[in-house]
Design a protein around this motif. Structure first.
Motif, PDB file in Angstrom:
ATOM      1  N   UNK A   1      -5.189   1.077  10.344  1.00 39.49           N
ATOM      2  CA  UNK A   1      -3.816   0.777   9.929  1.00 39.49           C
ATOM      3  C   UNK A   1      -3.588   1.225   8.488  1.00 39.49           C
ATOM      4  N   UNK A   2      -4.547   0.940   7.621  1.00 33.16           N
ATOM      5  CA  UNK A   2      -4.368   1.200   6.190  1.00 33.16           C
ATOM      6  C   UNK A   2      -4.403   2.684   5.842  1.00 33.16           C
ATOM      7  N   UNK A   3      -5.028   3.518   6.681  1.00 31.75           N
ATOM      8  CA  UNK A   3      -5.138   4.946   6.365  1.00 31.75           C
ATOM      9  C   UNK A   3      -4.257   5.820   7.247  1.00 31.75           C
TER      10      UNK A   3
ATOM     11  N   UNK B   1       0.824  -1.203   0.000  1.00 34.46           N
ATOM     12  CA  UNK B   1       0.000   0.000   0.000  1.00 34.46           C
ATOM     13  C   UNK B   1       0.860   1.256   0.000  1.00 34.46           C
ATOM     14  N   UNK B   2       2.024   1.183   0.631  1.00 32.38           N
ATOM     15  CA  UNK B   2       2.944   2.322   0.584  1.00 32.38           C
ATOM     16  C   UNK B   2       3.482   2.530  -0.838  1.00 32.38           C
TER      17      UNK B   2
ATOM     18  N   UNK C   1      -3.264   4.303   2.173  1.00 33.00           N
ATOM     19  CA  UNK C   1      -4.502   4.709   1.518  1.00 33.00           C
ATOM     20  C   UNK C   1      -4.992   6.047   2.075  1.00 33.00           C
ATOM     21  N   UNK C   2      -5.696   6.794   1.236  1.00 30.31           N
ATOM     22  CA  UNK C   2      -6.263   8.056   1.693  1.00 30.31           C
ATOM     23  C   UNK C   2      -7.454   7.805   2.620  1.00 30.31           C
ATOM     24  N   UNK C   3      -8.295   6.828   2.268  1.00 31.33           N
ATOM     25  CA  UNK C   3      -9.472   6.520   3.077  1.00 31.33           C
ATOM     26  C   UNK C   3      -9.944   5.102   2.768  1.00 31.33           C
TER      27      UNK C   3
ATOM     28  N   UNK D   1      -7.075   7.409  14.445  1.00 28.82           N
ATOM     29  CA  UNK D   1      -6.646   8.687  15.012  1.00 28.82           C
ATOM     30  C   UNK D   1      -6.052   9.629  13.979  1.00 28.82           C
ATOM     31  N   UNK D   2      -5.403   9.095  12.953  1.00 28.21           N
ATOM     32  CA  UNK D   2      -4.872   9.992  11.916  1.00 28.21           C
ATOM     33  C   UNK D   2      -5.133   9.449  10.514  1.00 28.21           C
ATOM     34  N   UNK D   3      -6.211   8.667  10.403  1.00 37.03           N
ATOM     35  CA  UNK D   3      -6.640   8.172   9.096  1.00 37.03           C
ATOM     36  C   UNK D   3      -7.961   8.807   8.714  1.00 37.03           C
ATOM     37  N   UNK D   4      -8.656   8.204   7.763  1.00 39.28           N
ATOM     38  CA  UNK D   4      -9.915   8.792   7.290  1.00 39.28           C
ATOM     39  C   UNK D   4     -10.869   7.687   6.863  1.00 39.28           C
ATOM     40  N   UNK D   5     -12.140   7.889   7.204  1.00 35.70           N
ATOM     41  CA  UNK D   5     -13.166   6.890   6.915  1.00 35.70           C
ATOM     42  C   UNK D   5     -14.132   7.429   5.863  1.00 35.70           C
ATOM     43  N   UNK D   6     -14.716   6.514   5.116  1.00 36.92           N
ATOM     44  CA  UNK D   6     -15.760   6.843   4.143  1.00 36.92           C
ATOM     45  C   UNK D   6     -17.003   6.050   4.540  1.00 36.92           C
ATOM     46  N   UNK D   7     -18.095   6.757   4.821  1.00 32.16           N
ATOM     47  CA  UNK D   7     -19.311   6.104   5.297  1.00 32.16           C
ATOM     48  C   UNK D   7     -20.289   5.849   4.149  1.00 32.16           C
ATOM     49  N   UNK D   8     -21.087   4.799   4.285  1.00 30.97           N
ATOM     50  CA  UNK D   8     -22.130   4.497   3.306  1.00 30.97           C
ATOM     51  C   UNK D   8     -23.201   3.652   3.977  1.00 30.97           C
ATOM     52  N   UNK D   9     -24.430   3.786   3.517  1.00 29.56           N
ATOM     53  CA  UNK D   9     -25.521   2.918   3.950  1.00 29.56           C
ATOM     54  C   UNK D   9     -25.865   1.885   2.875  1.00 29.56           C
ATOM     55  N   UNK D  10     -25.504   2.154   1.611  1.00 28.64           N
ATOM     56  CA  UNK D  10     -25.819   1.225   0.521  1.00 28.64           C
ATOM     57  C   UNK D  10     -24.666   1.162  -0.466  1.00 28.64           C
ATOM     58  N   UNK D  11     -24.563   0.036  -1.148  1.00 26.79           N
ATOM     59  CA  UNK D  11     -23.713  -0.095  -2.336  1.00 26.79           C
ATOM     60  C   UNK D  11     -24.186  -1.311  -3.134  1.00 26.79           C
ATOM     61  N   UNK D  12     -23.402  -1.744  -4.089  1.00 27.68           N
ATOM     62  CA  UNK D  12     -23.810  -2.806  -5.018  1.00 27.68           C
ATOM     63  C   UNK D  12     -23.740  -4.199  -4.405  1.00 27.68           C
ATOM     64  N   UNK D  13     -23.314  -4.310  -3.153  1.00 28.36           N
ATOM     65  CA  UNK D  13     -23.132  -5.623  -2.528  1.00 28.36           C
ATOM     66  C   UNK D  13     -24.145  -5.933  -1.434  1.00 28.36           C
TER      67      UNK D  13
END
Length: 548
Positions: free
Chosen positions: A289-291, A258-259, A297-299, A327-339
């Motif tokens: 960890x990933x963000x 990822x880096x 990753x950005x988010x 603490x220093x990453x970023x999340x993307x929220x959703x209630x629906x998607x294609x899955x």
């Protein structure tokens, strides 16, 4: 090829609203009943009118379509059913002209078994790509190397008679997993990312981003240990959930890859990544960890809010845990998607709750700290389609029917015109999935004509979010409530906003704390509860906002 100057805010993605387009089901321009890229271009003004910042396109690459394009056979081309690279360039140019960023779905944990790499890899144990996929010898009794399972049912291994070995697949047997322990595989996949970066895309949604690496020792996954005092032995219809997936995904080696991926994106201006993390109750930890560190990753998004629970307690628990560990990453929220089942169907108990829940859901989502992913049709309040078995196209649903109906119910075509066959999705005689009659009555043109529609509520709510910087990336602090209410303060640069949401089916009172007694109500689209005797009086599925 389109040339685009990427200038502006490199952090545009923080707090951005991303609209997911499922190309098969958005707009058909050829009459074959399947959506295409020209159809997306045609409808870009509509997407821009919603007030979103970007579109996310589900896979449109060359593919046998065993898993609706998530089985890629050529990462650097457009499948003919969707159009051509020239069509894609035209679409992207128009999107940028309208101020929309373009994020594409990058599926690099696995390929199609029709990909030239796999065809070469399975041909012998000594060819140049022999180690590009995960091959292993059988046990002495001929069974698979270990107990790993496929999400789509059955063992996670498939026997190949030519190599006389098993290959690993987390999904369909026609979706063999790549061996990311091989540096050549990593470089090849980064090359496919660079192809689209050079073409001008603004970012990548990374499918199954925690599935890239596997345990080199091929250790067995242990069983899930359930607490009989709290849950009992609870499993869904898929045995995959009975394992604790310690070894077939989320391996530590993924961090360095990822880096490398982030370093590639840093060579280009204003690009972003959003990873899909499916890791059970460890998902938010993996996301953190990933963000973290601004070098991966950005988010990311997880499935925590893609659940059946639309309650104050659940949302507070998930968001609080996220704030605690991310603490220093970023999340993307959703209630629906294609899955997943469309969220109004997951959340409502009766049909008359569809509209108030659809409106309240976007109001809640828009008030949370993080970026947002919307899924096509949710701005119309579309419910899940109830399809017959013979209409299913999703191999996941076909495999587990009738206990699990699969993902086709959320993938039916978009409805544009209430007076046209198939809701105006196609001029042809048949669509790849049926268009439910109840969807046609909710079409875009019908809702455009109704000032109180869910569609207009979405536009007003997203405009409200954009008008208040505190909602994009400001701090979020929860308030204690006596009732089952979701209450918090968003704050940035002196702007403090109080939000109270009643997600219940009964009227609720929220006594304003003494420190907030002088709050000034701020009209939030669609809501205006009364404030009496120091309390906010909320009706069922109501919301309140005030400056504090």
């Amino acid at each position: 090829m389109a040339t685009v100057a990427h200038k502006g805010d490199p952090n545009w993605w923080r707090g951005a609203v991303i609209y997911q387009v499922y190309p098969r089901s958005f707009q058909d321009t050829t009459g074959d009943g399947i959506g295409d890229i020209k159809g997306i271009t045609q409808r870009l003004p509509y997407i821009a009118s919603l007030g979103v910042d970007a579109i996310w396109l589900s896979p449109f690459f060359t593919s046998p379509m065993a898993d609706m394009g998530y089985d890629v056979s050529d990462y650097c081309n457009v499948d003919p059913m969707f159009g051509t690279l020239a069509d894609f360039d035209e679409m992207m140019e128009e999107a940028h002209h309208l101020g929309l960023k373009v994020v594409i779905d990058q599926v690099i944990s696995h390929t199609s078994d029709q990909h030239p790499w796999f065809i070469e890899s399975r041909a012998s144990r000594t060819n140049a790509r022999a180690d590009w996929y995960i091959w292993a010898d059988p046990k002495p009794d001929g069974t698979a190397p270990n107990n790993w399972l496929s999400i789509f049912g059955g063992p996670g291994w498939e026997w190949d008679g030519v190599r006389k070995q098993y290959y690993m697949h987390n999904f369909l047997s026609s979706q063999p997993d790549l061996n990311f322990h091989n540096p050549d595989v990593q470089e090849a996949m980064l090359g496919t990312v660079k192809f689209w970066l050079e073409r001008g895309v603004d970012g990548f949604r990374l499918d199954t981003v925690n599935y890239y690496f596997h345990d080199k020792q091929l250790r067995n996954n242990p069983p899930v240990v359930y607490d009989p005092q709290s849950t009992g032995l609870e499993t869904d219809t898929n045995p995959y959930s009975m394992q604790n997936h310690l070894y077939d995904k989320s391996q530590p080696e993924n961090i360095e890859f990822l880096k490398k991926l982030r370093a590639l994106l840093e060579e280009y201006d204003c690009r972003t990544t959003v990873g899909e993390v499916g890791d059970g109750d460890r998902s938010l930890t993996t996301l953190a960890i990933y963000t973290s560190g601004n070098d991966k990753l950005h988010m990311c998004y997880t499935f925590d809010l893609l659940s059946p629970h639309f309650t104050a307690a659940h949302i507070r628990k998930v968001v609080s845990k996220c704030q605690e560990i991310v603490t220093n990453g970023w999340v993307c929220w959703a209630f629906s998607n294609h899955d997943v089942v469309r969220h109004v169907s997951r959340f409502m108990e009766t049909a008359d709750e569809r509209e108030p829940i659809a409106k309240l859901a976007i109001s809640v989502l828009s008030a949370l700290r993080g970026s947002i992913c919307l899924y096509q049709g949710e701005e119309l309040g579309l419910p899940e389609a109830d399809l017959a078995f013979e209409d299913l196209r999703d191999p996941y649903g076909i495999r587990f029917w009738p206990a699990f109906k699969g993902r086709d119910g959320c993938r039916t075509p978009m409805v544009w015109q209430s007076g046209k066959p198939h809701g105006g999705f196609t001029q042809g005689g048949k669509t790849w999935l049926p268009v439910p009659a109840e969807h046609v009555t909710l079409a875009v043109d019908a809702q455009e004509a109704d000032g109180d529609s869910i569609l207009h509520h979405y536009r007003k709510t997203l405009a409200f979010r954009k008008a208040h910087p505190a909602l994009l990336d400001g701090d979020l602090t929860f308030l204690d409530t006596q009732a089952d209410l979701l209450a918090f303060i968003r704050e940035k640069n002196g702007e403090r906003l109080l939000f109270v949401f009643n997600l219940t089916r009964e009227a609720q009172d929220f006594p304003l704390p003494a420190a907030l007694a002088q709050s000034h109500p701020l009209p939030m689209p669609g809501y205006g509860p009364a404030v009496e005797d120091g309390s906010v009086r909320l009706k069922p599925f109501d919301a309140f906002c005030a400056r504090v």
